[in-house]
Design a protein around this motif. Sequence first.
Motif, PDB file in Angstrom:
ATOM      1  N   GLU A  87       0.924  -1.407   0.036  1.00 23.62           N
ATOM      2  CA  GLU A  87       0.431  -0.158  -0.203  1.00 23.62           C
ATOM      3  C   GLU A  87       0.774   0.936  -0.481  1.00 23.62           C
ATOM      4  OE1 GLU A  87      -3.208   0.325   2.919  1.00 23.62           O
ATOM      5  OE2 GLU A  87      -2.573  -1.823   3.788  1.00 23.62           O
ATOM      6  N   LEU A  88       0.683   2.214  -0.812  1.00 27.89           N
ATOM      7  CA  LEU A  88       1.458   3.060  -1.064  1.00 27.89           C
ATOM      8  C   LEU A  88      -0.010   4.174  -1.557  1.00 27.89           C
ATOM      9  CD1 LEU A  88       4.476   4.321  -1.624  1.00 27.89           C
ATOM     10  CD2 LEU A  88       4.307   3.696  -3.937  1.00 27.89           C
ATOM     11  N   GLY A  89       0.646   5.134   0.071  1.00 29.24           N
ATOM     12  CA  GLY A  89      -1.158   6.132   0.165  1.00 29.24           C
ATOM     13  C   GLY A  89      -1.529   5.616   0.201  1.00 29.24           C
ATOM     14  N   ASP A  90      -2.806   5.797  -1.169  1.00 31.21           N
ATOM     15  CA  ASP A  90      -3.768   5.221  -1.807  1.00 31.21           C
ATOM     16  C   ASP A  90      -4.121   4.051  -2.845  1.00 31.21           C
ATOM     17  OD1 ASP A  90      -5.572   6.910   0.270  1.00 31.21           O
ATOM     18  OD2 ASP A  90      -5.973   8.508  -1.288  1.00 31.21           O
ATOM     19  N   ASP A  91      -2.890   3.722  -2.933  1.00 31.57           N
ATOM     20  CA  ASP A  91      -2.419   2.607  -3.998  1.00 31.57           C
ATOM     21  C   ASP A  91      -2.334   1.243  -3.433  1.00 31.57           C
ATOM     22  OD1 ASP A  91      -2.952   1.413  -6.548  1.00 31.57           O
ATOM     23  OD2 ASP A  91      -0.815   2.848  -7.137  1.00 31.57           O
ATOM     24  N   GLU A  92      -2.761   0.206  -4.019  1.00 32.62           N
ATOM     25  CA  GLU A  92      -2.328  -0.741  -3.203  1.00 32.62           C
ATOM     26  C   GLU A  92      -1.755  -1.448  -5.172  1.00 32.62           C
ATOM     27  OE1 GLU A  92      -4.120  -4.527  -0.786  1.00 32.62           O
ATOM     28  OE2 GLU A  92      -5.096  -2.214  -0.260  1.00 32.62           O
ATOM     29  N   TYR A  93      -0.351  -2.451  -4.619  1.00 26.81           N
ATOM     30  CA  TYR A  93      -0.939  -3.589  -6.163  1.00 26.81           C
ATOM     31  C   TYR A  93       0.572  -4.353  -5.496  1.00 26.81           C
ATOM     32  CZ  TYR A  93       3.218  -0.022  -6.202  1.00 26.81           C
ATOM     33  OH  TYR A  93       4.514   1.165  -5.408  1.00 26.81           O
ATOM     34  N   ASP A  94       0.463  -5.391  -5.863  1.00 31.17           N
ATOM     35  CA  ASP A  94       1.447  -6.449  -6.562  1.00 31.17           C
ATOM     36  C   ASP A  94       2.797  -6.141  -6.477  1.00 31.17           C
ATOM     37  OD1 ASP A  94       0.198  -8.079  -5.581  1.00 31.17           O
ATOM     38  OD2 ASP A  94      -0.301  -8.660  -7.514  1.00 31.17           O
ATOM     39  N   VAL A  95       4.110  -6.022  -5.878  1.00 28.84           N
ATOM     40  CA  VAL A  95       5.422  -5.738  -6.504  1.00 28.84           C
ATOM     41  C   VAL A  95       6.338  -7.838  -6.157  1.00 28.84           C
ATOM     42  CG1 VAL A  95       5.174  -3.321  -5.340  1.00 28.84           C
ATOM     43  CG2 VAL A  95       5.780  -5.893  -3.901  1.00 28.84           C
ATOM     44  N   ALA A  96       7.485  -7.937  -7.234  1.00 26.75           N
ATOM     45  CA  ALA A  96       8.587  -8.789  -7.144  1.00 26.75           C
ATOM     46  C   ALA A  96       8.934  -7.943  -6.622  1.00 26.75           C
ATOM     47  CB  ALA A  96       8.924  -8.684  -9.613  1.00 26.75           C
ATOM     48  N   VAL A  97       9.845  -9.099  -5.918  1.00 24.07           N
ATOM     49  CA  VAL A  97      10.504  -8.945  -5.038  1.00 24.07           C
ATOM     50  C   VAL A  97      12.008  -9.154  -5.263  1.00 24.07           C
ATOM     51  CG1 VAL A  97      11.601  -9.376  -2.134  1.00 24.07           C
ATOM     52  CG2 VAL A  97       9.013  -8.882  -2.848  1.00 24.07           C
ATOM     53  N   THR A  98      13.423  -8.102  -5.158  1.00 27.51           N
ATOM     54  CA  THR A  98      14.618  -9.014  -5.432  1.00 27.51           C
ATOM     55  C   THR A  98      15.329  -8.616  -4.788  1.00 27.51           C
ATOM     56  OG1 THR A  98      15.198  -7.536  -7.303  1.00 27.51           O
ATOM     57  CG2 THR A  98      14.344  -9.843  -7.564  1.00 27.51           C
ATOM     58  N   GLU A  99      16.355  -9.271  -4.107  1.00 26.72           N
ATOM     59  CA  GLU A  99      17.474  -8.471  -2.860  1.00 26.72           C
ATOM     60  C   GLU A  99      18.908  -7.920  -3.930  1.00 26.72           C
ATOM     61  OE1 GLU A  99      19.925 -10.310   1.399  1.00 26.72           O
ATOM     62  OE2 GLU A  99      18.929 -11.666  -0.219  1.00 26.72           O
ATOM     63  N   VAL A 100      19.361  -6.730  -3.102  1.00 23.76           N
ATOM     64  CA  VAL A 100      20.602  -6.384  -4.513  1.00 23.76           C
ATOM     65  C   VAL A 100      21.551  -6.783  -3.070  1.00 23.76           C
ATOM     66  CG1 VAL A 100      20.881  -3.691  -4.353  1.00 23.76           C
ATOM     67  CG2 VAL A 100      19.083  -4.242  -4.726  1.00 23.76           C
ATOM     68  N   THR A 101      22.578  -6.412  -3.475  1.00 22.08           N
ATOM     69  CA  THR A 101      24.282  -7.219  -3.052  1.00 22.08           C
ATOM     70  C   THR A 101      25.024  -6.735  -3.697  1.00 22.08           C
ATOM     71  OG1 THR A 101      24.055  -8.672  -4.646  1.00 22.08           O
ATOM     72  CG2 THR A 101      23.404  -9.348  -2.866  1.00 22.08           C
ATOM     73  N   GLY A 102      26.378  -6.559  -2.676  1.00 22.38           N
ATOM     74  CA  GLY A 102      27.026  -6.416  -2.819  1.00 22.38           C
ATOM     75  C   GLY A 102      27.741  -4.463  -2.947  1.00 22.38           C
ATOM     76  N   GLU A 103      28.330  -4.253  -3.429  1.00 20.75           N
ATOM     77  CA  GLU A 103      28.511  -2.726  -3.991  1.00 20.75           C
ATOM     78  C   GLU A 103      27.249  -1.510  -4.286  1.00 20.75           C
ATOM     79  OE1 GLU A 103      32.030  -1.323  -6.709  1.00 20.75           O
ATOM     80  OE2 GLU A 103      32.888  -2.602  -6.332  1.00 20.75           O
ATOM     81  N   GLU A 104      26.433  -2.448  -5.477  1.00 21.17           N
ATOM     82  CA  GLU A 104      25.007  -1.462  -5.382  1.00 21.17           C
ATOM     83  C   GLU A 104      24.138  -1.979  -3.795  1.00 21.17           C
ATOM     84  OE1 GLU A 104      20.872  -1.930  -8.008  1.00 21.17           O
ATOM     85  OE2 GLU A 104      21.871  -3.497  -8.492  1.00 21.17           O
ATOM     86  N   ARG A 105      24.021  -2.649  -2.867  1.00 22.61           N
ATOM     87  CA  ARG A 105      23.765  -2.601  -2.305  1.00 22.61           C
ATOM     88  C   ARG A 105      24.205  -1.545  -1.028  1.00 22.61           C
ATOM     89  NH1 ARG A 105      25.485  -2.526   2.934  1.00 22.61           N
ATOM     90  NH2 ARG A 105      23.583  -2.984   4.283  1.00 22.61           N
TER      91      ARG A 105
END
Length: 140
Positions: A87-105
């Motif tokens: 839920e983001l503000g009044d919007d609700e939606y599905d998300v894909a989840v990925t872990e960020v690693t290394g230098e980007e993390r």
Amino acid sequence: MADSDDWNTQIIKEFRENNGKVGGPFEGAPMVLLHHTGRKSGKQSVTPLMYMPADGDSMYIFASKAGAPTHPAWYYNLTDSGSARVELGDDEYDVAVTEVTGEERDRIYGEQASRYPGFAEYETKTAGIRTIPVLALRRA
């Protein structure tokens, strides 16, 4: 109900009553409600979190658990399933989840810590114990 459950319940209520805005220690911070399913229990849960906006319909969340020595349960739920609902503000939606690693993390976490010093404090608390995970959520 545990104190942390009471705390979260109040934040969730305030979030929903104010189109995604909350006060107190989170005044002005970007907040999201994360809906996830327990990987062992199958129980549906909602967790309020700060996030960092990313490009497009994406955001980053941080499994800081306020600097505790263990990852939060929701981290395992998300990495196991690879998906969630937000839920983001009044919007609700599905998300894909990925872990960020290394230098980007490290770069993303460093940026969040520079915006919100509490995140730097959490990282100090977990030094030598665990690296706080960063997860990317992308609109599915």
